[in-house]
Design an enzyme around this catalytic site. Structure first.
Site, PDB file in Angstrom:
ATOM      1  N   THR A   1      49.825  14.365  48.764  1.00 31.32           N
ATOM      2  CA  THR A   1      49.626  14.555  47.311  1.00 31.32           C
ATOM      3  C   THR A   1      49.906  13.233  46.583  1.00 31.32           C
ATOM      4  O   THR A   1      50.154  13.225  45.383  1.00 31.32           O
ATOM      5  CB  THR A   1      50.567  15.654  46.755  1.00 31.32           C
ATOM      6  OG1 THR A   1      51.920  15.316  47.090  1.00 31.32           O
ATOM      7  CG2 THR A   1      50.238  17.015  47.293  1.00 31.32           C
ATOM      8  N   SER A   2      49.890  12.101  47.343  1.00 32.11           N
ATOM      9  CA  SER A   2      50.242  10.819  46.707  1.00 32.11           C
ATOM     10  C   SER A   2      48.972  10.022  46.352  1.00 32.11           C
ATOM     11  O   SER A   2      48.444  10.166  45.255  1.00 32.11           O
ATOM     12  CB  SER A   2      51.193  10.024  47.600  1.00 32.11           C
ATOM     13  OG  SER A   2      50.611   9.795  48.876  1.00 32.11           O
TER      14      SER A   2
ATOM     15  N   GLU B   1      37.365   9.297  45.475  1.00 30.44           N
ATOM     16  CA  GLU B   1      37.420  10.502  44.640  1.00 30.44           C
ATOM     17  C   GLU B   1      36.361  10.414  43.556  1.00 30.44           C
ATOM     18  O   GLU B   1      36.186   9.327  42.984  1.00 30.44           O
ATOM     19  CB  GLU B   1      38.810  10.637  44.006  1.00 30.44           C
ATOM     20  CG  GLU B   1      39.880  10.881  45.046  1.00 30.44           C
ATOM     21  CD  GLU B   1      41.285  11.034  44.450  1.00 30.44           C
ATOM     22  OE1 GLU B   1      41.431  11.101  43.218  1.00 30.44           O
ATOM     23  OE2 GLU B   1      42.234  11.085  45.239  1.00 30.44           O
TER      24      GLU B   1
ATOM     25  N   HIS C   1      42.648  16.594  43.406  1.00 25.59           N
ATOM     26  CA  HIS C   1      43.682  15.761  42.750  1.00 25.59           C
ATOM     27  C   HIS C   1      44.321  16.514  41.570  1.00 25.59           C
ATOM     28  O   HIS C   1      44.192  16.105  40.418  1.00 25.59           O
ATOM     29  CB  HIS C   1      43.082  14.425  42.291  1.00 25.59           C
ATOM     30  CG  HIS C   1      44.115  13.351  42.112  1.00 25.59           C
ATOM     31  ND1 HIS C   1      43.882  12.026  42.385  1.00 25.59           N
ATOM     32  CD2 HIS C   1      45.400  13.401  41.667  1.00 25.59           C
ATOM     33  CE1 HIS C   1      44.965  11.311  42.119  1.00 25.59           C
ATOM     34  NE2 HIS C   1      45.907  12.134  41.678  1.00 25.59           N
TER      35      HIS C   1
HETATM   36  C1  DGY Z   1      49.473  10.377  38.760  1.00 25.15           C
HETATM   37  O1  DGY Z   1      50.147  10.705  37.796  1.00 25.15           O
HETATM   38  O2  DGY Z   1      49.483   9.236  39.229  1.00 25.15           O
HETATM   39  C2  DGY Z   1      48.603  11.428  39.345  1.00 25.15           C
HETATM   40  O3  DGY Z   1      48.252  11.168  40.644  1.00 25.15           O
HETATM   41  C3  DGY Z   1      47.367  11.551  38.505  1.00 25.15           C
HETATM   42  O4  DGY Z   1      46.664  10.391  38.611  1.00 25.15           O
END
Ligand code: DGY
Length: 331
Positions: A240-241, A271, A290
């Site tokens: 999730t990064s 993306e 995302h």
């Molecule tokens: C962030 O805050 O960096 C999230 O990944 C959305 O871009």
């Protein structure tokens, strides 16, 4: 107090749409232009929009490279609507004396919630089970393949910053063992139960590996073929990064060969994920668009912080979250 004339006020270019009351906060002090397109501006559109701007507020996916910075001679601040800042060329910003801000902290719980949701979804085969019902495959006697428990399993967290810590706390509540890898070895007090591991040991030991590092040159393809091969064939990867932390084609290969049992990805090297990407056809992956910070409350908090940062920088005050404080020191 005398009102500033339009020419005395700072110019702000917005590439995200803000609700009226949020826009009012900026318009009280600045001249605002909002990018009219429905999607993210192209490089040319950004360069055109930013030419007279003193401040830019845009998403953390908006590429602000040296060409863009050089096309904006008045620019003083780039305020990211997001915690990531790999979209900005920091060296070029420093050279130009441009302050770069982000929104740390306010989205940690949302991203950690999503991460834990993905751990549970992979373990208990939630998306697959949902498809099983909708596709009419649920017949008397015909059941799904069994999932796996998360309690008693080991979660390996790579990057124990704010989000990593929030994930560790949730994992503890699910009776998981938490190990981590970071540049430091002593975990923060609130997750004192988590244990440091060298990267290789973490990859060999974990049942779930979750990535929570910033994208920097040193973390680009941090997990490639060699690292994925260390994971247990029964293990799952959660990202999730940023997509570029994982060598995506190496991951596809590892998933195909069964070197890794499955993956849940909210971020990708490109993306939106192209329709032709091999991941699209794979059943042992969960693909999300995302959405780590995509809750109403979190997006409001991010919006407010990014506006605070922008206005403070334009007033000559210290923004609440600065990525490159050395630029403030120069001032
Ligand atoms: C962030 O805050 O960096 C999230 O990944 C959305 O871009």
């Amino acid at each position: 107090m005398t009102q500033k004339s339009a020419s005395d006020r700072a110019n702000v270019f917005l590439t995200v749409r803000l609700p009226e009351h949020a826009l009012d906060r900026i318009e009280t002090e600045c001249n605002v232009v909002t990018f009219a397109g429905k999607e993210m501006p192209s490089k040319e559109e950004l360069i055109a929009g930013i030419a007279e701007a003193d401040g830019l507020l845009g998403s953390a996916q908006l590429s602000v490279d040296a060409d863009v910075l050089n096309a904006a001679p008045r620019l003083r601040v780039v305020s990211n609507f997001g915690v990531g800042y790999d979209n900005v060329d920091l060296a070029a910003a420093a050279q130009r004396g441009v302050i770069v801000c982000n929104t740390p902290g306010v989205l940690s719980d949302a991203v950690a919630d999503l991460t834990m949701g993905l751990v549970l979804s992979l373990a208990r085969r939630l998306p697959e089970s949902e498809r099983f019902v909708r596709e009419g495959r649920w017949k008397p006697g015909a059941g799904m393949e069994l999932g796996t428990d998360v309690s008693g399993k080991t979660l390996g967290i790579i990057g124990l910053g704010r989000i990593g810590v929030a994930v560790a706390r949730r994992a503890q509540a699910f009776s998981m063992t938490v190990v981590f890898h970071d540049l430091f070895r002593e975990p923060p007090a609130e997750v004192g139960f988590s244990k440091y591991r060298e990267m290789e040991a973490l990859l060999r030991e974990s049942d779930f590996v979750s990535l929570h590092v910033n994208l920097r040159p040193e973390t680009h393809h941090l997990l490639g073929r060699a690292q994925l091969a260390l994971m247990k064939p029964s293990a799952f990867l959660i990202n999730t990064s940023r997509g570029q932390i994982v060598d995506q084609s190496a991951l596809v290969e590892a998933l195909r060969k069964g070197e890794v049992a499955g993956a849940a990805l909210d971020v990708f090297e490109e993306e939106p994920l192209p329709a032709t990407d091999p991941l699209m056809a794979m059943t042992n992956v969960i693909l999300l668009p995302h959405i780590g910070s995509a809750s109403v409350e979190t997006r409001e908090a991010m919006r407010d912080l990014s506006i605070d940062n922008l206005l403070r920088a334009l007033r000559g005050e210290r923004p609440k979250a600065v990525v490159n404080p050395e630029v403030l020191a120069q001032e």
